[in-house]
Design a protein around this motif. Structure first.
Motif, PDB file in Angstrom:
ATOM      1  N   PRO A 107      79.634  23.444   4.917  1.00  0.00           N
ATOM      2  CA  PRO A 107      80.640  23.780   5.116  1.00  0.00           C
ATOM      3  C   PRO A 107      80.069  24.010   6.990  1.00  0.00           C
ATOM      4  O   PRO A 107      79.144  23.353   7.000  1.00  0.00           O
ATOM      5  CB  PRO A 107      79.785  25.604   4.866  1.00  0.00           C
ATOM      6  CG  PRO A 107      78.308  25.770   4.458  1.00  0.00           C
ATOM      7  CD  PRO A 107      78.699  24.006   3.724  1.00  0.00           C
ATOM      8  N   VAL A 108      81.116  24.267   8.394  1.00  0.00           N
ATOM      9  CA  VAL A 108      81.042  24.347   9.047  1.00  0.00           C
ATOM     10  C   VAL A 108      80.240  25.146   9.894  1.00  0.00           C
ATOM     11  O   VAL A 108      80.250  26.284   9.456  1.00  0.00           O
ATOM     12  CB  VAL A 108      82.114  24.038  10.287  1.00  0.00           C
ATOM     13  CG1 VAL A 108      83.008  22.516   9.705  1.00  0.00           C
ATOM     14  CG2 VAL A 108      83.119  25.296  10.062  1.00  0.00           C
ATOM     15  N   THR A 109      79.671  24.962  10.439  1.00  0.00           N
ATOM     16  CA  THR A 109      78.549  25.754  11.827  1.00  0.00           C
ATOM     17  C   THR A 109      79.331  26.326  12.927  1.00  0.00           C
ATOM     18  O   THR A 109      80.570  25.313  13.410  1.00  0.00           O
ATOM     19  CB  THR A 109      77.397  25.503  11.503  1.00  0.00           C
ATOM     20  OG1 THR A 109      77.259  24.757  12.557  1.00  0.00           O
ATOM     21  CG2 THR A 109      76.134  25.109  10.786  1.00  0.00           C
ATOM     22  N   ASN A 110      78.482  27.568  13.728  1.00  0.00           N
ATOM     23  CA  ASN A 110      79.397  27.818  14.515  1.00  0.00           C
ATOM     24  C   ASN A 110      79.427  27.003  15.543  1.00  0.00           C
ATOM     25  O   ASN A 110      80.247  26.012  16.463  1.00  0.00           O
ATOM     26  CB  ASN A 110      79.409  28.961  15.364  1.00  0.00           C
ATOM     27  CG  ASN A 110      79.112  30.104  13.992  1.00  0.00           C
ATOM     28  OD1 ASN A 110      80.607  30.213  14.217  1.00  0.00           O
ATOM     29  ND2 ASN A 110      78.889  31.376  13.715  1.00  0.00           N
ATOM     30  N   ASP A 111      78.208  26.234  15.582  1.00  0.00           N
ATOM     31  CA  ASP A 111      77.958  24.452  17.186  1.00  0.00           C
ATOM     32  C   ASP A 111      79.045  24.064  16.174  1.00  0.00           C
ATOM     33  O   ASP A 111      79.107  23.052  17.535  1.00  0.00           O
ATOM     34  CB  ASP A 111      77.119  24.471  16.556  1.00  0.00           C
ATOM     35  CG  ASP A 111      75.664  25.554  17.666  1.00  0.00           C
ATOM     36  OD1 ASP A 111      75.614  26.600  17.824  1.00  0.00           O
ATOM     37  OD2 ASP A 111      74.610  25.150  16.664  1.00  0.00           O
ATOM     38  N   GLU A 112      79.062  23.453  15.100  1.00  0.00           N
ATOM     39  CA  GLU A 112      80.107  22.434  14.857  1.00  0.00           C
ATOM     40  C   GLU A 112      81.608  22.621  15.272  1.00  0.00           C
ATOM     41  O   GLU A 112      82.596  21.832  15.795  1.00  0.00           O
ATOM     42  CB  GLU A 112      80.076  21.756  14.134  1.00  0.00           C
ATOM     43  CG  GLU A 112      78.771  21.351  12.972  1.00  0.00           C
ATOM     44  CD  GLU A 112      78.726  20.931  11.636  1.00  0.00           C
ATOM     45  OE1 GLU A 112      78.527  20.289  11.494  1.00  0.00           O
ATOM     46  OE2 GLU A 112      78.879  21.720  11.159  1.00  0.00           O
ATOM     47  N   ILE A 113      81.969  23.562  14.775  1.00  0.00           N
ATOM     48  CA  ILE A 113      83.626  24.669  15.341  1.00  0.00           C
ATOM     49  C   ILE A 113      83.749  24.827  16.592  1.00  0.00           C
ATOM     50  O   ILE A 113      84.492  23.843  17.247  1.00  0.00           O
ATOM     51  CB  ILE A 113      83.659  25.699  14.375  1.00  0.00           C
ATOM     52  CG1 ILE A 113      83.747  26.187  13.716  1.00  0.00           C
ATOM     53  CG2 ILE A 113      84.682  26.506  15.439  1.00  0.00           C
ATOM     54  CD1 ILE A 113      84.312  27.171  12.745  1.00  0.00           C
ATOM     55  N   ALA A 114      82.080  25.025  17.429  1.00  0.00           N
ATOM     56  CA  ALA A 114      82.424  24.087  19.163  1.00  0.00           C
ATOM     57  C   ALA A 114      82.622  22.663  19.642  1.00  0.00           C
ATOM     58  O   ALA A 114      83.771  22.726  21.379  1.00  0.00           O
ATOM     59  CB  ALA A 114      81.053  24.691  19.988  1.00  0.00           C
ATOM     60  N   LEU A 115      82.294  21.941  19.174  1.00  0.00           N
ATOM     61  CA  LEU A 115      83.105  20.226  18.854  1.00  0.00           C
ATOM     62  C   LEU A 115      83.933  20.283  18.693  1.00  0.00           C
ATOM     63  O   LEU A 115      84.615  19.667  19.565  1.00  0.00           O
ATOM     64  CB  LEU A 115      81.744  19.765  18.003  1.00  0.00           C
ATOM     65  CG  LEU A 115      80.324  19.903  18.655  1.00  0.00           C
ATOM     66  CD1 LEU A 115      79.751  19.285  17.794  1.00  0.00           C
ATOM     67  CD2 LEU A 115      80.021  19.609  20.043  1.00  0.00           C
ATOM     68  N   LEU A 116      84.805  21.387  17.477  1.00  0.00           N
ATOM     69  CA  LEU A 116      86.238  20.552  17.753  1.00  0.00           C
ATOM     70  C   LEU A 116      87.328  21.171  18.516  1.00  0.00           C
ATOM     71  O   LEU A 116      87.218  21.875  19.426  1.00  0.00           O
ATOM     72  CB  LEU A 116      86.890  21.431  15.672  1.00  0.00           C
ATOM     73  CG  LEU A 116      86.077  21.046  14.771  1.00  0.00           C
ATOM     74  CD1 LEU A 116      85.654  21.996  14.305  1.00  0.00           C
ATOM     75  CD2 LEU A 116      86.329  20.379  14.169  1.00  0.00           C
ATOM     76  N   HIS A 117      88.336  20.482  18.584  1.00  0.00           N
ATOM     77  CA  HIS A 117      89.193  20.452  19.482  1.00  0.00           C
ATOM     78  C   HIS A 117      90.669  21.178  18.871  1.00  0.00           C
ATOM     79  O   HIS A 117      90.931  20.543  17.785  1.00  0.00           O
ATOM     80  CB  HIS A 117      89.693  19.189  20.548  1.00  0.00           C
ATOM     81  CG  HIS A 117      90.361  18.208  19.982  1.00  0.00           C
ATOM     82  ND1 HIS A 117      90.912  17.906  19.221  1.00  0.00           N
ATOM     83  CD2 HIS A 117      89.512  17.496  19.454  1.00  0.00           C
ATOM     84  CE1 HIS A 117      91.517  16.556  18.705  1.00  0.00           C
ATOM     85  NE2 HIS A 117      89.598  16.001  18.554  1.00  0.00           N
ATOM     86  N   CYS A 132      78.200  33.413   7.961  1.00  0.00           N
ATOM     87  CA  CYS A 132      77.873  34.245   9.177  1.00  0.00           C
ATOM     88  C   CYS A 132      78.470  34.453  10.300  1.00  0.00           C
ATOM     89  O   CYS A 132      78.424  33.297  10.508  1.00  0.00           O
ATOM     90  CB  CYS A 132      76.800  34.423   9.006  1.00  0.00           C
ATOM     91  SG  CYS A 132      75.666  33.018  10.079  1.00  0.00           S
ATOM     92  N   GLY A 133      79.164  34.976  10.700  1.00  0.00           N
ATOM     93  CA  GLY A 133      79.780  34.895  11.574  1.00  0.00           C
ATOM     94  C   GLY A 133      81.618  34.624  11.241  1.00  0.00           C
ATOM     95  O   GLY A 133      81.795  34.685  10.050  1.00  0.00           O
TER      96      GLY A 133
END
Length: 150
Positions: A107-117, A132-133
């Motif tokens: 699963p993606v983490t919040n840090d990885e979601i921040a890298l997505l566009h 979480c989140g």
């Protein structure tokens, strides 16, 4: 030389019932995808989302594959196997997450979601109930297209 469109009235009943074949032009595909394979961030994840054989297949079909350095090491696929298959090895997650399509196992983490566009496609195990989140909310804000694995 056989006539392409014979006079229908001169055809026998059997000829009329026979399918009339016609050559149609097949449209060529003009879309080229850039596919990103990031290194899994979880310490317990030893799998990789795309093996070198899959990279070779995608590259032969005119797609570009970006593999983060070390992405396949825990699955026993060194970087040189990916590069020999046609992948471009990149050094940072930022470079991988510029791709049109992201393939992940975990699963993606919040840090990885921040890298997505926006309008990027993510194929991953989302495990929304265990995250979480607010992962689904973050995906909606960024207008991402998540494809959860089952």
């Amino acid at each position: 030389m056989e006539e392409l469109h014979p006079d229908f009235s001169k055809m026998t009943t059997a000829e009329r019932l026979r399918p009339q074949e016609e050559m149609l032009e097949v449209a060529s595909r003009k879309t080229r995808l850039t596919i990103g394979v990031p290194r899994e961030v979880s310490n317990v994840e030893n799998r990789v989302s795309l093996i070198p054989d899959g990279v070779g297949l995608l590259v032969r079909n005119d797609h570009q594959v970006l593999v983060e350095s070390g992405a396949g090491l825990t699955a026993h696929f060194p970087d040189h196997e990916y590069s020999e298959a046609g992948a471009q090895i990149v050094g940072t997650p930022n470079e991988v997450y510029k791709a049109d399509l992201i393939l992940k196992v975990g699963p993606v983490t919040n840090d990885e979601i921040a890298l997505l566009h926006p309008k990027q496609t993510l194929i991953s195990a989302l495990q929304i109930a265990m995250q979480c989140g607010n992962i689904s909310g973050s995906c909606a804000i960024k207008r991402l297209l998540p494809w959860p694995l089952r």
